[in-house]
Design an enzyme around this catalytic site. Structure first.
Site, PDB file in Angstrom:
ATOM      1  N   GLU A 269     -16.537  39.644  69.505  1.00 27.11           N
ATOM      2  CA  GLU A 269     -17.533  38.934  68.695  1.00 27.11           C
ATOM      3  C   GLU A 269     -16.988  38.537  67.319  1.00 27.11           C
ATOM      4  O   GLU A 269     -17.396  37.529  66.746  1.00 27.11           O
ATOM      5  CB  GLU A 269     -18.771  39.824  68.496  1.00 27.11           C
ATOM      6  CG  GLU A 269     -19.674  39.933  69.711  1.00 27.11           C
ATOM      7  CD  GLU A 269     -19.254  41.005  70.701  1.00 27.11           C
ATOM      8  OE1 GLU A 269     -20.057  41.350  71.588  1.00 27.11           O
ATOM      9  OE2 GLU A 269     -18.102  41.476  70.607  1.00 27.11           O
TER      10      GLU A 269
ATOM     11  N   ALA B  27     -22.677  37.463  75.756  1.00 27.95           N
ATOM     12  CA  ALA B  27     -23.921  36.721  75.605  1.00 27.95           C
ATOM     13  C   ALA B  27     -23.597  35.248  75.836  1.00 27.95           C
ATOM     14  O   ALA B  27     -22.439  34.842  75.747  1.00 27.95           O
ATOM     15  CB  ALA B  27     -24.463  36.923  74.195  1.00 27.95           C
TER      16      ALA B  27
ATOM     17  N   GLU C 285     -21.128  45.673  76.500  1.00 28.48           N
ATOM     18  CA  GLU C 285     -22.279  46.443  75.987  1.00 28.48           C
ATOM     19  C   GLU C 285     -23.224  46.817  77.146  1.00 28.48           C
ATOM     20  O   GLU C 285     -23.726  47.943  77.207  1.00 28.48           O
ATOM     21  CB  GLU C 285     -22.989  45.628  74.909  1.00 28.48           C
ATOM     22  CG  GLU C 285     -22.170  45.481  73.634  1.00 28.48           C
ATOM     23  CD  GLU C 285     -22.807  44.547  72.631  1.00 28.48           C
ATOM     24  OE1 GLU C 285     -23.153  45.018  71.525  1.00 28.48           O
ATOM     25  OE2 GLU C 285     -22.974  43.346  72.948  1.00 28.48           O
TER      26      GLU C 285
ATOM     27  N   GLY D  24     -21.337  41.195  75.002  1.00 32.07           N
ATOM     28  CA  GLY D  24     -22.563  41.720  75.619  1.00 32.07           C
ATOM     29  C   GLY D  24     -22.317  42.257  77.012  1.00 32.07           C
ATOM     30  O   GLY D  24     -23.024  43.152  77.480  1.00 32.07           O
TER      31      GLY D  24
HETATM   32  N1  T1G Z   1     -21.041  31.789  76.623  1.00 36.65           N
HETATM   33  C1  T1G Z   1     -21.130  30.514  77.060  1.00 36.65           C
HETATM   34  N2  T1G Z   1     -20.090  29.807  77.624  1.00 36.65           N
HETATM   35  C2  T1G Z   1     -18.937  30.463  77.742  1.00 36.65           C
HETATM   36  C3  T1G Z   1     -18.769  31.812  77.304  1.00 36.65           C
HETATM   37  C4  T1G Z   1     -19.889  32.476  76.733  1.00 36.65           C
HETATM   38  N3  T1G Z   1     -19.825  33.744  76.303  1.00 36.65           N
HETATM   39  N4  T1G Z   1     -17.491  32.164  77.562  1.00 36.65           N
HETATM   40  C5  T1G Z   1     -16.898  31.096  78.138  1.00 36.65           C
HETATM   41  N5  T1G Z   1     -17.754  30.077  78.248  1.00 36.65           N
HETATM   42  C6  T1G Z   1     -17.492  28.759  78.850  1.00 36.65           C
HETATM   43  C7  T1G Z   1     -16.436  27.972  78.064  1.00 36.65           C
HETATM   44  O1  T1G Z   1     -17.011  27.250  77.021  1.00 36.65           O
HETATM   45  C8  T1G Z   1     -15.869  27.054  79.146  1.00 36.65           C
HETATM   46  O2  T1G Z   1     -16.756  25.980  79.312  1.00 36.65           O
HETATM   47  C9  T1G Z   1     -15.943  27.925  80.403  1.00 36.65           C
HETATM   48  O3  T1G Z   1     -16.892  28.964  80.109  1.00 36.65           O
HETATM   49  C10 T1G Z   1     -14.640  28.583  80.756  1.00 36.65           C
HETATM   50  O4  T1G Z   1     -14.160  29.242  79.592  1.00 36.65           O
HETATM   51  C11 T1G Z   1     -24.733  40.376  71.782  1.00 36.65           C
HETATM   52  C12 T1G Z   1     -23.350  38.328  70.489  1.00 36.65           C
HETATM   53  C13 T1G Z   1     -14.139  34.756  79.288  1.00 36.65           C
HETATM   54  C14 T1G Z   1     -11.833  35.084  78.549  1.00 36.65           C
HETATM   55  O5  T1G Z   1     -16.595  35.908  72.982  1.00 36.65           O
HETATM   56  O6  T1G Z   1     -13.106  34.579  75.747  1.00 36.65           O
HETATM   57  O7  T1G Z   1     -21.644  38.796  73.503  1.00 36.65           O
HETATM   58  O8  T1G Z   1     -15.254  24.167  78.608  1.00 36.65           O
HETATM   59  O9  T1G Z   1     -12.081  27.873  79.316  1.00 36.65           O
HETATM   60  O10 T1G Z   1      -9.668  30.586  79.737  1.00 36.65           O
HETATM   61  O11 T1G Z   1     -22.776  41.407  71.304  1.00 36.65           O
HETATM   62  O12 T1G Z   1     -13.966  32.138  77.999  1.00 36.65           O
HETATM   63  O13 T1G Z   1     -15.561  24.664  81.028  1.00 36.65           O
HETATM   64  O14 T1G Z   1     -17.452  23.684  79.694  1.00 36.65           O
HETATM   65  O15 T1G Z   1     -12.430  29.982  77.988  1.00 36.65           O
HETATM   66  O16 T1G Z   1     -10.677  31.576  81.830  1.00 36.65           O
HETATM   67  C15 T1G Z   1     -18.775  37.470  73.353  1.00 36.65           C
HETATM   68  C16 T1G Z   1     -15.829  34.274  75.188  1.00 36.65           C
HETATM   69  C17 T1G Z   1     -19.923  36.547  73.188  1.00 36.65           C
HETATM   70  C18 T1G Z   1     -16.004  35.727  75.261  1.00 36.65           C
HETATM   71  C19 T1G Z   1     -12.432  33.152  80.045  1.00 36.65           C
HETATM   72  N6  T1G Z   1     -17.887  36.986  74.385  1.00 36.65           N
HETATM   73  N7  T1G Z   1     -15.127  33.724  76.331  1.00 36.65           N
HETATM   74  O17 T1G Z   1     -11.360  32.401  79.575  1.00 36.65           O
HETATM   75  O18 T1G Z   1     -12.022  30.087  80.467  1.00 36.65           O
HETATM   76  S1  T1G Z   1     -20.935  37.046  71.833  1.00 36.65           S
HETATM   77  C20 T1G Z   1     -16.862  36.208  74.103  1.00 36.65           C
HETATM   78  C21 T1G Z   1     -13.796  33.908  76.487  1.00 36.65           C
HETATM   79  C22 T1G Z   1     -21.762  38.422  72.399  1.00 36.65           C
HETATM   80  C23 T1G Z   1     -23.263  40.328  71.962  1.00 36.65           C
HETATM   81  C24 T1G Z   1     -22.580  39.151  71.377  1.00 36.65           C
HETATM   82  C25 T1G Z   1     -13.164  33.197  77.638  1.00 36.65           C
HETATM   83  C26 T1G Z   1     -12.934  34.089  78.880  1.00 36.65           C
HETATM   84  P1  T1G Z   1     -16.228  24.558  79.662  1.00 36.65           P
HETATM   85  P2  T1G Z   1     -12.610  29.249  79.255  1.00 36.65           P
HETATM   86  P3  T1G Z   1     -10.844  31.148  80.465  1.00 36.65           P
END
Ligand code: T1G
Length: 693
Positions: free
Chosen positions: A128, A66, A108, A105
């Site tokens: 999450e 998400a 999912e 998500g």
């Molecule tokens: N939403 C918004 N921005 C995100 C994002 C996300 N999910 N993931 C990464 N970014 C932005 C981050 O802030 C950075 O921005 C840029 O992307 C690059 O990220 C309903 C509720 C995917 C493994 O927890 O683990 O789904 O600093 O530096 O090292 O169930 O990002 O460049 O401005 O980390 O290559 C669940 C979170 C969400 C994954 C890539 N998903 N992301 O790593 O790049 S909750 C996560 C990561 C959800 C549902 C629920 C990592 C990555 P900026 P980065 P990276």
């Protein structure tokens, strides 16, 4: 077919539609992406020529979850559940084509597709829990139906990313396809589904694995028991467990209700707000306003370490772990052999734990070269000094390095407190001097304080930050002052903790409050672990502090079986009558009125003094932003992520309240204590640290 919206497009390959998402950087499920998928699905379903649909993403990854930046804002349609229904209820097979990381998500959504294919480098996960949340779009109900409740419990509470091979074995994906041929292979797979008339497989309808676990509450009881210590203080892991229990014991829709209710509770809570703050703080910390990303860096191909002691050895392992040759310099042969021996033992222990093979151990050891001859450092690109914490010794070592090591190399010190500007006066190239403050054990602790001295050049800073990322550290750039950021704030807490021992509190009273707040241990237990004799000299001891008297009585901490606490064979601490008497004697001598100090006061004096010191650090520009201070304390001192760090915590308490309490405690805080003008100003303006830009 063409574009569906700004981030989604549809193409056709015969009877197969390819719905592509392109929303950099990680194709997060923003409102646009959700709209693009639902509209794209409608179009493909509405087109009679289309028999099957492939969902794929452009850029570096499949949907990584998400869009976290939308959290806390009013939800915009379509919802994620709408997106999933449009896929799962499609009358035409939908195949998810996965590369990069299908997370949260994103996984999912993929679990709502009828089939999933992936390239071998792909990873899947439901992380999450790291955001203080749970998979709130059916992940906790669909995952156990595919991988079984036990594996699902592990995945949702660890948040770990599983590799494609493991995902295939767990039936999370149906087929591995060649790297670089994802799109064509997914289309071919879709054709196979059509020609073999495979069913529209809905994960939600799978029952075997959840039914098999019904009536076995021990699965959950044992899991809770086995992880109690690891999950201590965090809400999200328990809520994830309850959702998996619901998946086992309830029909799908009822389980979704439980998931929705628990998700909403977590999303509205302070723990998730804190952990989401930490998510972005961990990404902000790498951004240095005056050192742009395109700053040239120095190639690091060979590293030298001065000192093969505990720190030097641990530091060396970080570089051998990434395949860099390391030359370790010692003054005596036995010290060198001891240092290399400890490294080998650490590696062998990791190999026994299955982290890597004995072959890897030999490969890493082969990269480590021990010598008594510092001249062998001449061609190093980076030399890190990890010798005794004494300014004269440091300056002598740096003077020698200046004469030996090639021009253009970085000369770094691992000092944890000394003035690096002063150390830099020992060389003719102060612009190449920087602090790389590792935390013990250096091969384990994730934090690295990169200390910028007055003359350190931008390429040296950029190189150090980049290298920190390569060795798997999280680095915070800090300025030169006594104790830099982490230890300086630690010292502010210690002053209060020590003071309260002279007012009626016992070490275990203070430690219990700090432990219950969520830190792994309190200041006095920490002292016993590190050793009370650090910096103590038995020839110059004078019974002037409780700590000195303990050392004089050979109570130097865990290593002597006694310190502030007495320790049993398993090193379990228990309050000590000996320490109690020593503390009472010092308290009596102090002349302070003795009183029962409340847990609230113990907590506020310790934590608010840290916050105040953090504010001073910001005033002095020693830290770039408040969240960097939080990253330091979470990754270096065990501050619980669900409290966001001292500066975030201050914002949750309210700076007005912090200032009011500090003023209320007034003289009790000690003669040295002064209120930070920045803290007072922000409080007066009703602002938060997070408002500081
Ligand atoms: N939403 C918004 N921005 C995100 C994002 C996300 N999910 N993931 C990464 N970014 C932005 C981050 O802030 C950075 O921005 C840029 O992307 C690059 O990220 C309903 C509720 C995917 C493994 O927890 O683990 O789904 O600093 O530096 O090292 O169930 O990002 O460049 O401005 O980390 O290559 C669940 C979170 C969400 C994954 C890539 N998903 N992301 O790593 O790049 S909750 C996560 C990561 C959800 C549902 C629920 C990592 C990555 P900026 P980065 P990276």
């Amino acid at each position: 077919m063409g574009s569906v919206n700004a981030v989604a497009s549809l193409a056709v390959d015969g009877e197969i539609a390819i719905l592509s998402i392109n929303s950099p950087p990680v194709n997060a499920l923003s409102q646009q992406v959700r709209a693009g998928i639902t509209q794209g699905m409608q179009q493909a379903i509405g087109d009679a020529a289309i028999k099957a649909i492939v969902l794929i993403c452009e850029g570096k990854t499949f949907i990584a979850g998400a869009d976290i930046t939308e959290f806390g804002k009013p939800p915009q349609p379509p919802s994620l559940i709408d997106v999933e229904d449009s896929i799962e209820n499609s009358p035409k097979p939908v195949i998810a084509a996965i590369h990069g990381t299908a997370l949260g998500g994103g996984l999912e959504v993929a679990l709502c597709c009828h089939y999933r294919v992936a390239v071998p480098s792909a990873k899947c996960g439901l992380p999450e829990v790291h955001l203080g949340l749970l998979p709130g779009a059916g992940g906790t109900q669909r995952l156990p139906r595919i991988v079984g409740p036990e594996a699902a419990l592990e995945m949702v509470t660890s948040g770990k990313h599983v590799d494609a091979k493991t995902a295939l074995a767990a039936s999370l994906i149906d087929e591995l396809v060649p790297e670089g041929e994802l799109r064509a292979s997914a289309v071919a797979f879709a054709r196979k589904v059509l020609t073999e008339k495979r069913p529209l497989k809905k994960v939600r309808d799978l029952q075997d694995k959840v039914v098999a676990a019904r009536g076995k509450p021990e699965i959950f009881a044992d899991f809770r028991k086995a992880n109690a210590r690891k999950f201590r203080g965090f809400l999200a892991p328990e809520y994830n467990i309850r959702c998996i229990e619901a998946a086992v014991n309830l029909p799908f829709e009822a389980g979704m209700e439980v998931e929705r209710k628990l998700f909403t509770e977590l999303m509205g809570g302070v723990q998730s707000a804190a952990q989401r703050y930490v998510f972005f703080a961990e990404r902000q910390v790498w951004k240095i306003p005056d050192v742009p990303e395109d700053t040239p860096t120095i190639p690091i191909r060979k590293v030298g370490i001065i000192g093969a002691g505990t720190m030097g050895g641990g530091i060396a392992m970080n570089f051998a772990n990434i395949g860099l040759p390391v030359t370790l310099v010692e003054t005596k042969q036995d010290a060198l052999e001891r240092g290399l021996g400890v490294i080998r033992k650490n590696y062998e222990r990791s190999a026994k734990g299955g982290r890597f093979t004995m072959e890897d151990v030999e490969k890493r050891m082969s990269l480590l070269k021990g010598t008594l001859n510092p001249d062998e450092l001449a061609d190093c690109d980076l030399v890190i000094e990890a010798v005794f914490e004494n300014m004269d010794v440091k300056k002598e070592v740096f003077g020698k390095l200046d004469r030996i090591v090639k021009q253009g190399a970085i000369l770094a010190t691992n000092t944890s407190a000394l003035d690096i500007n002063e150390i830099a006066t020992a060389v003719k190239r102060p612009e190449f001097v920087i602090g790389l403050h590792f935390f013990s054990p250096a091969n384990v602790m994730r934090l690295l304080e990169v200390v910028r001295a007055a003359k350190t050049s931008k390429p040296v800073i950029a190189t150090s930050m980049q290298l920190a990322k390569k060795i798997g550290k999280i680095a915070a750039l800090v300025g030169v002052c006594p104790g830099f950021v982490g230890n300086r704030i630690l010292y502010a807490r210690q002053v209060q903790a020590n003071a309260m021992l002279l007012e009626g509190a016992m070490p275990w009273d203070v430690d219990k409050v700090i432990y219950d707040f969520g830190l792994p241990m309190g200041p006095f237990a920490m002292g016993d672990l590190a050793g009370l004799d650090i910096g103590w000299n038995k020839d110059r001891t004078s019974s002037s502090t409780i700590r000195e008297v303990l050392c004089e009585k050979d109570r130097r901490g865990q290593k002597t079986g006694a310190g502030f606490y007495d320790y049993d064979e398993q090193r379990n601490p228990r309050p000590s009558p000996v320490t109690e008497q020593i503390v009472r004697d010092f308290a009596a001598k102090s002349g302070n009125p003795q009183r029962q100090i409340s847990d609230a006061e113990i907590l506020e004096r310790c934590i608010y003094a840290q916050i105040n010191e953090g504010a001073k650090i910001l005033e002095e520009g020693i830290a770039i932003r408040p969240s960097d201070i939080d990253i330091v304390w979470i990754n270096g001192y065990g501050w619980p992520a669900y409290r966001g760090g001292p500066m975030f915590y201050a914002d949750t308490v309210g700076l007005k309240n912090v200032v009011a309490k500090l003023k209320e405690y007034g003289p009790r805080l000690g003669a040295e204590f002064t209120l930070s003008p920045l803290l007072e100003k922000l409080a007066a303006e009703g602002k938060r640290f997070q408002d500081l830009k």
